[in-house]
Scaffold this motif. Structure first.
Motif, PDB file in Angstrom:
ATOM      1  N   TRP A  24       0.768  -1.063  -0.115  1.00 15.44           N
ATOM      2  CA  TRP A  24       0.054  -0.026  -0.166  1.00 15.44           C
ATOM      3  C   TRP A  24       1.003   1.233  -0.048  1.00 15.44           C
ATOM      4  CZ3 TRP A  24      -5.467   0.588  -0.158  1.00 15.44           C
ATOM      5  CH2 TRP A  24      -6.078  -0.452  -0.104  1.00 15.44           C
ATOM      6  N   GLY A  25       0.451   2.117  -0.795  1.00 13.63           N
ATOM      7  CA  GLY A  25       1.031   3.622  -0.643  1.00 13.63           C
ATOM      8  C   GLY A  25       0.271   4.653  -0.664  1.00 13.63           C
TER       9      GLY A  25
ATOM     10  N   ALA B  42       6.925  -0.789   6.134  1.00 14.50           N
ATOM     11  CA  ALA B  42       7.780  -0.532   5.069  1.00 14.50           C
ATOM     12  C   ALA B  42       8.907   0.567   5.398  1.00 14.50           C
ATOM     13  CB  ALA B  42       7.096  -0.311   3.678  1.00 14.50           C
ATOM     14  N   VAL B  43       9.873   0.427   5.085  1.00 15.14           N
ATOM     15  CA  VAL B  43      10.854   1.806   5.058  1.00 15.14           C
ATOM     16  C   VAL B  43      10.341   2.718   4.105  1.00 15.14           C
ATOM     17  CG1 VAL B  43      13.320   2.821   4.787  1.00 15.14           C
ATOM     18  CG2 VAL B  43      12.703   0.247   5.549  1.00 15.14           C
ATOM     19  N   THR B  44      10.003   3.928   4.665  1.00 16.31           N
ATOM     20  CA  THR B  44       9.313   5.065   4.195  1.00 16.31           C
ATOM     21  C   THR B  44      10.572   5.740   3.073  1.00 16.31           C
ATOM     22  OG1 THR B  44       9.916   6.569   5.784  1.00 16.31           O
ATOM     23  CG2 THR B  44       7.741   5.635   5.780  1.00 16.31           C
ATOM     24  N   ALA B  45       9.900   6.104   2.095  1.00 16.40           N
ATOM     25  CA  ALA B  45      10.867   6.832   0.964  1.00 16.40           C
ATOM     26  C   ALA B  45      10.272   8.276   0.734  1.00 16.40           C
ATOM     27  CB  ALA B  45      10.490   5.959  -0.174  1.00 16.40           C
ATOM     28  N   ASN B  46      11.281   8.962   0.269  1.00 20.11           N
ATOM     29  CA  ASN B  46      10.792  10.167  -0.428  1.00 20.11           C
ATOM     30  C   ASN B  46      10.259   9.968  -1.824  1.00 20.11           C
ATOM     31  OD1 ASN B  46      12.586   9.987  -2.522  1.00 20.11           O
ATOM     32  ND2 ASN B  46      14.250  10.791  -1.327  1.00 20.11           N
ATOM     33  N   PRO B  47       9.297  11.013  -2.150  1.00 19.92           N
ATOM     34  CA  PRO B  47       8.630  10.864  -3.545  1.00 19.92           C
ATOM     35  C   PRO B  47       9.251  10.205  -4.706  1.00 19.92           C
ATOM     36  CG  PRO B  47       7.977  13.007  -2.222  1.00 19.92           C
ATOM     37  CD  PRO B  47       9.196  12.423  -1.410  1.00 19.92           C
ATOM     38  N   ALA B  48      10.516  10.712  -4.867  1.00 18.62           N
ATOM     39  CA  ALA B  48      11.294  10.164  -5.937  1.00 18.62           C
ATOM     40  C   ALA B  48      11.612   8.868  -5.691  1.00 18.62           C
ATOM     41  CB  ALA B  48      12.487  11.030  -6.189  1.00 18.62           C
ATOM     42  N   GLU B  49      12.084   8.434  -4.623  1.00 19.77           N
ATOM     43  CA  GLU B  49      12.318   6.919  -4.225  1.00 19.77           C
ATOM     44  C   GLU B  49      11.024   6.095  -4.442  1.00 19.77           C
ATOM     45  OE1 GLU B  49      15.852   7.763  -0.931  1.00 19.77           O
ATOM     46  OE2 GLU B  49      13.824   7.535  -0.310  1.00 19.77           O
TER      47      GLU B  49
ATOM     48  N   SER C  56      10.128   5.643  -8.053  1.00 17.82           N
ATOM     49  CA  SER C  56      11.050   4.461  -8.643  1.00 17.82           C
ATOM     50  C   SER C  56      10.591   3.221  -8.372  1.00 17.82           C
ATOM     51  CB  SER C  56      12.760   4.860  -8.252  1.00 17.82           C
ATOM     52  OG  SER C  56      13.360   3.716  -8.686  1.00 17.82           O
ATOM     53  N   PHE C  57      10.472   2.890  -7.071  1.00 12.74           N
ATOM     54  CA  PHE C  57       9.678   1.658  -6.680  1.00 12.74           C
ATOM     55  C   PHE C  57       8.655   1.301  -7.476  1.00 12.74           C
ATOM     56  CE2 PHE C  57       6.562  -0.491  -4.042  1.00 12.74           C
ATOM     57  CZ  PHE C  57       7.157  -1.559  -3.905  1.00 12.74           C
ATOM     58  N   VAL C  58       7.681   2.341  -7.492  1.00  9.47           N
ATOM     59  CA  VAL C  58       6.287   1.885  -8.371  1.00  9.47           C
ATOM     60  C   VAL C  58       6.503   1.545  -9.789  1.00  9.47           C
ATOM     61  CG1 VAL C  58       4.124   3.065  -9.300  1.00  9.47           C
ATOM     62  CG2 VAL C  58       4.910   3.325  -6.764  1.00  9.47           C
ATOM     63  N   ARG C  59       7.596   2.465 -10.554  1.00  5.90           N
ATOM     64  CA  ARG C  59       7.932   1.965 -11.804  1.00  5.90           C
ATOM     65  C   ARG C  59       8.517   0.543 -11.830  1.00  5.90           C
ATOM     66  NH1 ARG C  59       6.956   2.993 -16.964  1.00  5.90           N
ATOM     67  NH2 ARG C  59       6.998   5.243 -16.416  1.00  5.90           N
ATOM     68  N   GLN C  60       9.398   0.248 -11.083  1.00  3.86           N
ATOM     69  CA  GLN C  60      10.049  -1.172 -10.910  1.00  3.86           C
ATOM     70  C   GLN C  60       8.854  -2.212 -10.645  1.00  3.86           C
ATOM     71  OE1 GLN C  60      13.042  -1.097  -8.112  1.00  3.86           O
ATOM     72  NE2 GLN C  60      14.082   0.613  -9.173  1.00  3.86           N
ATOM     73  N   ASP C  61       8.110  -1.953  -9.933  1.00  2.00           N
ATOM     74  CA  ASP C  61       7.010  -2.831  -9.465  1.00  2.00           C
ATOM     75  C   ASP C  61       6.002  -3.276 -10.798  1.00  2.00           C
ATOM     76  OD1 ASP C  61       6.480  -4.549  -7.160  1.00  2.00           O
ATOM     77  OD2 ASP C  61       4.367  -3.811  -7.488  1.00  2.00           O
ATOM     78  N   TYR C  62       5.802  -2.167 -11.424  1.00  2.00           N
ATOM     79  CA  TYR C  62       5.043  -2.250 -12.817  1.00  2.00           C
ATOM     80  C   TYR C  62       5.770  -3.019 -13.522  1.00  2.00           C
ATOM     81  CZ  TYR C  62       3.398  -0.324 -17.229  1.00  2.00           C
ATOM     82  OH  TYR C  62       3.095  -0.178 -18.428  1.00  2.00           O
ATOM     83  N   GLU C  63       6.900  -2.937 -13.714  1.00  2.00           N
ATOM     84  CA  GLU C  63       7.661  -3.817 -14.645  1.00  2.00           C
ATOM     85  C   GLU C  63       7.656  -5.431 -14.136  1.00  2.00           C
ATOM     86  OE1 GLU C  63      11.494  -2.171 -14.914  1.00  2.00           O
ATOM     87  OE2 GLU C  63      10.943  -0.248 -16.255  1.00  2.00           O
TER      88      GLU C  63
END
Length: 323
Positions: A249-250, A290-297, A300-307
């Motif tokens: 979840w995000g 989850a280890v929280t991330a800044n918006p850019a990080e 990047s995670f969302v893009r990788q999970d999309y792939e």
């Protein structure tokens, strides 16, 4: 002259954006949530909304928009004003599965949203109703292989995007009838009433009923056994290979939300997730902080999970074509 008008308009727009960010929030904040009331994610969202209310200085309210594997909530988020007063709590299906399984996607997973931060992963559980004559994963495997296509399975995914069902098909060669539901609470109701035989969702949805002996938990998709259920093996221990994506979840905001506001929400949400009482509440419901991330990080995670999701759906299609 026209150039000066354009420059003035740009400066005015920038000034308004800065002013908007400085005044944020100036009224209640709404969180659009992609699941039904009564689910574990709903409980966590409502608990966190109380903490965020104190941090933001304005009421934070949760609005459930379930359906379509998160697509209903995503559409509502896309159409909301991009002023920070609407946030969107969305999950893995919205970004990693729907784009590859829905013929007409009503949103663009990358153009219509601004990622804020990852929130938590879901420790999911494989459960059966007491009517199913299986007390272990191996017994369930034998039962499904011997009766392929005869057992029903409650899922929160859209047909064709269910990575658990695909895993069963790939690893066991067994087919189950997938019946989609909008939330974990609905899955529990279906199991308790024997509408379905098997369930797979966040472990927190089933915990109370497992302890009462009304639902049987066979395995958990987690890195280690859950301390509340020490006798329930992990998927690895039970012989189920890890799936290629993990449920998460995000928090997102509508595209066009000012960066200053996105960063402010990221900061306050990260502080909330790190708060001891919030973390305890999340983990007691069998979610993995989850280890929280800044918006850019997070983007990047969302893009990788999309792939990863795209690759998984292709595997599902190939497996279906070979049968």
């Amino acid at each position: 002259m026209k150039l000066w008008i354009k420059l003035a308009a740009a400066l005015l727009s920038g000034a308004c954006t800065v002013a908007s960010a400085q005044n944020f929030p100036n009224r209640p904040v709404r969180i659009i949530l992609a699941i039904t009331p009564g689910s574990v994610a709903d409980a966590i969202a409502r608990f966190m909304s109380q903490d965020l209310t104190a941090r933001l200085g304005q009421p934070v309210v949760v609005e459930n928009r379930a359906g379509g594997g998160g697509a209903v909530a995503a559409e509502a988020c896309k159409q909301a004003p991009a002023d920070g007063h609407t946030l969107c709590m969305l999950h893995v299906s919205t970004f990693s599965l729907n784009p590859f399984t829905m013929q007409r996607l009503s949103y663009d997973p990358f153009k219509d949203f601004k990622p804020v931060t990852r929130m938590f992963f879901i420790n999911e559980a494989l459960v059966v109703s007491p009517a199913v004559a299986a007390r272990s994963v191996e017994e369930l495997r034998k039962l499904l292989v011997a009766n392929s296509g005869k057992f029903s399975y409650a899922t929160l995914q859209l047909p064709g995007a269910d990575y658990f069902q695909a895993g069963l098909s790939e690893q066991w060669g067994a087919q189950v009838i997938a019946i989609p539901f909008k939330g974990g609470g609905e899955v529990v109701t279906a199991l308790l009433s024997d509408q379905v035989n098997i369930g797979y969702a966040g472990a927190g949805n089933f915990a109370e009923h497992v302890k009462a002996g009304k639902i049987r938990m066979l395995a958990v998709n987690a890195g280690s056994r859950l301390k509340e259920f020490p006798n329930v093996p992990t998927f690895g221990e039970a012989g189920i290979k890890p799936f290629k994506i993990k449920a998460w979840w995000g928090m997102f905001a509508p595209a066009g939300t000012p960066e200053e506001i996105v960063n402010r929400v990221n900061t306050e949400l990260s502080r909330s997730l790190a708060d001891a009482k919030v973390r305890q509440y999340v983990e007691e419901r069998f979610m993995e902080s989850a280890v929280t991330a800044n918006p850019a990080e997070f983007a990047s995670f969302v893009r990788q999970d999309y792939e990863r999701g795209g690759a998984l759906v292709e595997e599902i299609k190939r497996a279906a074509g070979n049968k």
